[in-house]
Design a protein around this motif. Sequence first.
Motif, PDB file in Angstrom:
ATOM      1  N   SER A 243      -9.765  13.295  -5.586  1.00  0.00           N
ATOM      2  CA  SER A 243      -9.025  12.321  -6.383  1.00  0.00           C
ATOM      3  C   SER A 243      -8.777  12.818  -7.803  1.00  0.00           C
ATOM      4  O   SER A 243      -9.696  13.308  -8.473  1.00  0.00           O
ATOM      5  CB  SER A 243      -9.786  10.991  -6.451  1.00  0.00           C
TER       6      SER A 243
ATOM      7  N   SER B 237       0.837  -1.199   0.000  1.00  0.00           N
ATOM      8  CA  SER B 237       0.000   0.000   0.000  1.00  0.00           C
ATOM      9  C   SER B 237       0.870   1.246   0.000  1.00  0.00           C
ATOM     10  O   SER B 237       1.787   1.372   0.805  1.00  0.00           O
ATOM     11  CB  SER B 237      -0.909   0.013   1.240  1.00  0.00           C
TER      12      SER B 237
ATOM     13  N   MET C 277     -10.728   2.274  -1.407  1.00  0.00           N
ATOM     14  CA  MET C 277     -10.053   3.371  -2.087  1.00  0.00           C
ATOM     15  C   MET C 277     -10.321   3.354  -3.586  1.00  0.00           C
ATOM     16  O   MET C 277     -10.295   4.403  -4.237  1.00  0.00           O
ATOM     17  CB  MET C 277      -8.558   3.326  -1.810  1.00  0.00           C
TER      18      MET C 277
ATOM     19  N   TYR D 105     -13.378   5.280  -3.750  1.00  0.00           N
ATOM     20  CA  TYR D 105     -13.042   6.676  -3.453  1.00  0.00           C
ATOM     21  C   TYR D 105     -12.521   7.387  -4.701  1.00  0.00           C
ATOM     22  O   TYR D 105     -12.934   8.504  -5.019  1.00  0.00           O
ATOM     23  CB  TYR D 105     -11.992   6.693  -2.344  1.00  0.00           C
ATOM     24  N   HIS D 106     -11.630   6.735  -5.413  1.00  0.00           N
ATOM     25  CA  HIS D 106     -11.021   7.366  -6.585  1.00  0.00           C
ATOM     26  C   HIS D 106     -12.014   7.560  -7.732  1.00  0.00           C
ATOM     27  O   HIS D 106     -11.749   8.339  -8.654  1.00  0.00           O
ATOM     28  CB  HIS D 106      -9.823   6.547  -7.067  1.00  0.00           C
TER      29      HIS D 106
ATOM     30  N   GLN E 121       0.940   5.794  -0.613  1.00  0.00           N
ATOM     31  CA  GLN E 121       0.197   7.052  -0.521  1.00  0.00           C
ATOM     32  C   GLN E 121       0.910   8.082  -1.379  1.00  0.00           C
ATOM     33  O   GLN E 121       2.052   8.449  -1.111  1.00  0.00           O
ATOM     34  CB  GLN E 121       0.128   7.526   0.937  1.00  0.00           C
TER      35      GLN E 121
ATOM     36  N   ASP F   8      -4.088   4.371  -1.028  1.00  0.00           N
ATOM     37  CA  ASP F   8      -4.244   5.309  -2.131  1.00  0.00           C
ATOM     38  C   ASP F   8      -3.636   4.763  -3.417  1.00  0.00           C
ATOM     39  O   ASP F   8      -4.100   5.042  -4.512  1.00  0.00           O
ATOM     40  CB  ASP F   8      -3.555   6.617  -1.722  1.00  0.00           C
ATOM     41  N   HIS F   9      -2.560   3.971  -3.262  1.00  0.00           N
ATOM     42  CA  HIS F   9      -1.812   3.477  -4.414  1.00  0.00           C
ATOM     43  C   HIS F   9      -1.398   2.036  -4.154  1.00  0.00           C
ATOM     44  O   HIS F   9      -0.975   1.691  -3.043  1.00  0.00           O
ATOM     45  CB  HIS F   9      -0.577   4.357  -4.635  1.00  0.00           C
TER      46      HIS F   9
ATOM     47  N   PRO G  39      -7.184  16.999   0.081  1.00  0.00           N
ATOM     48  CA  PRO G  39      -7.807  16.135   1.085  1.00  0.00           C
ATOM     49  C   PRO G  39      -7.982  16.886   2.408  1.00  0.00           C
ATOM     50  O   PRO G  39      -7.116  17.673   2.795  1.00  0.00           O
ATOM     51  CB  PRO G  39      -6.805  14.991   1.230  1.00  0.00           C
TER      52      PRO G  39
ATOM     53  N   TYR H 286      -0.319  14.078   0.909  1.00  0.00           N
ATOM     54  CA  TYR H 286      -0.391  12.652   0.623  1.00  0.00           C
ATOM     55  C   TYR H 286      -1.843  12.186   0.636  1.00  0.00           C
ATOM     56  O   TYR H 286      -2.668  12.697   1.403  1.00  0.00           O
ATOM     57  CB  TYR H 286       0.382  11.848   1.663  1.00  0.00           C
ATOM     58  N   GLY H 287      -2.133  11.210  -0.206  1.00  0.00           N
ATOM     59  CA  GLY H 287      -3.442  10.593  -0.180  1.00  0.00           C
ATOM     60  C   GLY H 287      -3.584   9.673   1.019  1.00  0.00           C
ATOM     61  O   GLY H 287      -2.626   9.413   1.753  1.00  0.00           O
TER      62      GLY H 287
ATOM     63  N   TYR I 125       5.784   9.070  -3.757  1.00  0.00           N
ATOM     64  CA  TYR I 125       4.845   8.444  -2.837  1.00  0.00           C
ATOM     65  C   TYR I 125       5.603   7.758  -1.713  1.00  0.00           C
ATOM     66  O   TYR I 125       6.808   7.544  -1.789  1.00  0.00           O
ATOM     67  CB  TYR I 125       3.889   7.466  -3.535  1.00  0.00           C
TER      68      TYR I 125
END
Length: 286
Positions: free
Chosen positions: A206, A94, A196, A199-200, A96, A109-110, A282, A104-105, A181
């Motif tokens: 996003s 994971s 997420m 969310y995106h 961000q 997030d990524h 955010p 940062y997300g 990231y």
Amino acid sequence: MSSVEMHVETYLSRIGFAGPAEPSLEVLRSVHTRHLMSVPFENLTVHSGGRIQLDPPLLYDKIVNQRRGGFCCENNGLFCWLLAELGFQVTLLSGQVKGTTGRYGPPFDHLILMVSLDGHRWLCDVGFGTAGFRVPLSLETSGPQEQGHRVYRIRRDTGMCCLEWQREENKGPDGDWTDIYKFSLEPRRLEDFDEMCRYHQSSPCSLFFCKSLCTVLKPGGRLTYIGHKLSTTTFPSEEAGGVLETTTRDLEDEEIPGVLAEMFGVVLNSPLIPKDETITPPPVMY
């Protein structure tokens, strides 16, 4: 990752990889680069009336059979399955992303990958975009790792790893490093990214909700579509004079489907609604 059969040869043909595919560093580097140069990083499903679901068979059908692309969870999620089928030891991680808002997300997030091979760990990411790296980066060093005209490093900071780069105009021992990231090495599962993923597709915080985009790595450069613009970037080289160059042209609505098909190999099943809105920072600092 899934009980559904993957047709490995079809996938390898999709990304233009030919030759023996044993779990070696040479093969890992090759399939990583070929994926980036064949499968776009794109979110056009979100802007053409569809919904993204992180189900491996659906990802395979979309990216391999329909010759589409996807965002990080799609591209890296499917790439993880391919690497596992080829015999690599691969772990989902994971990350961000530090976005254009300077924040940062959230966690998850990524989605990125770690491959362990002959006692060495490698960071793989075929689902990022313009700042992404062409071949896997070593997780065993915090020193600079040069890839052509770019330099990356992975810095450790209070239990997290931070991927950083030096932009083309800022390279060298005295150049500044910019965060891309941050991530941990804790193993994750694909379903951990479901929230997420939603969310995106729905949050004004996003990039993927605010902008319709499609980008793909090319020999010597990159093609990028966002909203009503198409950008062609040429990487620094001796032939190009050692300077990063980007040209951008405006697109009319009626031009976009043809550009996506001709330049990116992407044909949508439903009409695209082009979008390029400002991203809302955010509300929470991560």
